[in-house]
Write a protein that holds these residues in place. Structure first.
Motif, PDB file in Angstrom:
ATOM      1  N   VAL A 136       0.864  -1.178   0.000  1.00 46.76           N
ATOM      2  CA  VAL A 136       0.000   0.000   0.000  1.00 46.76           C
ATOM      3  C   VAL A 136       0.898   1.224   0.000  1.00 46.76           C
ATOM      4  O   VAL A 136       1.778   1.362   0.863  1.00 46.76           O
ATOM      5  N   ASN A 137       0.718   2.063  -1.009  1.00 42.34           N
ATOM      6  CA  ASN A 137       1.533   3.272  -1.161  1.00 42.34           C
ATOM      7  C   ASN A 137       3.030   2.962  -1.137  1.00 42.34           C
ATOM      8  O   ASN A 137       3.840   3.700  -0.563  1.00 42.34           O
ATOM      9  N   GLY A 138       3.394   1.828  -1.752  1.00 43.51           N
ATOM     10  CA  GLY A 138       4.787   1.455  -1.873  1.00 43.51           C
ATOM     11  C   GLY A 138       5.368   0.716  -0.687  1.00 43.51           C
ATOM     12  O   GLY A 138       6.511   0.244  -0.755  1.00 43.51           O
ATOM     13  N   ARG A 139       4.612   0.571   0.388  1.00 43.00           N
ATOM     14  CA  ARG A 139       5.106  -0.155   1.565  1.00 43.00           C
ATOM     15  C   ARG A 139       4.602  -1.588   1.509  1.00 43.00           C
ATOM     16  O   ARG A 139       3.402  -1.821   1.346  1.00 43.00           O
ATOM     17  N   ARG A 140       5.502  -2.538   1.645  1.00 42.18           N
ATOM     18  CA  ARG A 140       5.134  -3.953   1.626  1.00 42.18           C
ATOM     19  C   ARG A 140       4.550  -4.337   2.984  1.00 42.18           C
ATOM     20  O   ARG A 140       5.230  -4.318   3.995  1.00 42.18           O
ATOM     21  N   TYR A 141       3.269  -4.711   2.969  1.00 42.79           N
ATOM     22  CA  TYR A 141       2.593  -5.144   4.193  1.00 42.79           C
ATOM     23  C   TYR A 141       2.458  -6.661   4.263  1.00 42.79           C
ATOM     24  O   TYR A 141       2.580  -7.248   5.337  1.00 42.79           O
ATOM     25  N   GLN A 142       2.167  -7.294   3.143  1.00 44.15           N
ATOM     26  CA  GLN A 142       1.955  -8.739   3.141  1.00 44.15           C
ATOM     27  C   GLN A 142       3.018  -9.429   2.298  1.00 44.15           C
ATOM     28  O   GLN A 142       3.337  -8.980   1.188  1.00 44.15           O
TER      29      GLN A 142
END
Length: 289
Positions: free
Chosen positions: A204-210
């Motif tokens: 999300v918005n370039g941040r890896r969450y999963q």
């Protein structure tokens, strides 16, 4: 073979993605990528075509549509990764947890995700989607994968307040319009030798969450197809969304993170392609466009 549908809403055409990454038109062979053409014989005929002889659109398609035209059931599996169950504060199930997403939630892989009115806790979930190709009823686990036409990426977008705090079952938080992007294409089962060896990810918005793998699913694809077929007949075109690995917004520490207008989700699964959705505030015109 990677089957797809392309074009504006209401005017989609069937196609495939050729080995060079270009869309080829299948309109001369099938009217659409729909349930009647997902059986083994139909898929074999399509695979035998010389893709070089298929016409290509004059320009790259602006929109990739949902991968199946006439999905009858959109069945989801909850808490199917033990680490996701833990981050959600729930026990690992002893049998698959089943719920439905409305078919009106289905959207193209890169279509807008529109938040419902008064949404405060909308969340993301990258999942492996299983598309049924042959009618399945009380099938044995050993035979279950024979009933699968192919696989796709699913984003099981979820409004957690609606799902968990508003009473009743989970469906009301799962079935909002645009909350089920599927695609970008349907990868036929012969190109996925082991659905339990696929990496999944979401940003999300370039941040890896999963970041996860289907290797850690509690119940395998074969187990799920067999299990679900005991409770309802699975028909060609039905989609099973098989659960999500950890990293959803609900599970972020110290505070949950939820989707807001302007956010951009990007997600994918090894060999099955990528999706990209921009999140919008409630806008009926976007839903009807």
């Amino acid at each position: 073979m990677k089957l797809l549908r392309y074009g504006p809403k209401g005017d989609e055409k069937p196609g495939l993605l050729d080995p060079e990454g270009r869309v080829r038109d299948l309109s001369g062979y099938i009217p659409d990528v729909e349930s009647a053409y997902l059986g083994k014989e139909s898929l074999a005929r399509l695979k035998s075509l010389d893709w070089r002889a298929l016409p290509a659109p004059a320009a790259a398609p602006v929109r990739l549509a949902p991968v199946v035209a006439d999905t009858g059931k959109f069945i989801c599996v909850g808490l199917n990764y033990s680490d996701h169950a833990a981050e959600s504060g729930m026990a690992v199930p002893v049998e698959p947890v089943l719920f439905m997403k409305a078919t009106s939630a289905i959207a193209g892989a890169n279509d807008a995700v529109v938040l419902p009115r008064d949404s405060v806790k909308s969340d993301w979930e990258v999942e492996l989607g299983v598309v049924i190709g042959t009618r399945a009823r009380y099938v044995e686990e050993a035979d279950a994968l024979d009933y699968v036409a192919g696989y796709c990426v699913v984003n099981d977008v979820s409004e957690r307040e609606y799902q968990l705090e508003r009473g009743g079952q989970w469906d009301k938080g799962k079935g909002c319009d645009t909350f089920g992007p599927v695609g970008p294409w349907l990868v036929t089962a012969d190109e996925v030798p082991d659905p339990q060896d696929l990496d999944l990810w979401l940003e999300v918005n370039g941040r890896r969450y999963q970041q996860g793998s289907t290797r850690t699913m509690v119940f395998t694809v074969a187990q799920l197809v067999s299990y679900i077929s005991r409770f309802m007949t699975l028909h060609p075109g039905d989609i099973i969304s098989t659960g999500t690995p950890p990293g959803v917004g609900l599970g972020q520490k110290p505070d949950p993170v939820y989707l807001r207008a302007g956010d951009v989700m990007r997600l994918g699964i090894t060999g099955l392609g990528e999706q990209r959705q921009t999140v919008h505030a409630w806008n009926a015109e976007l839903l009807d466009a």
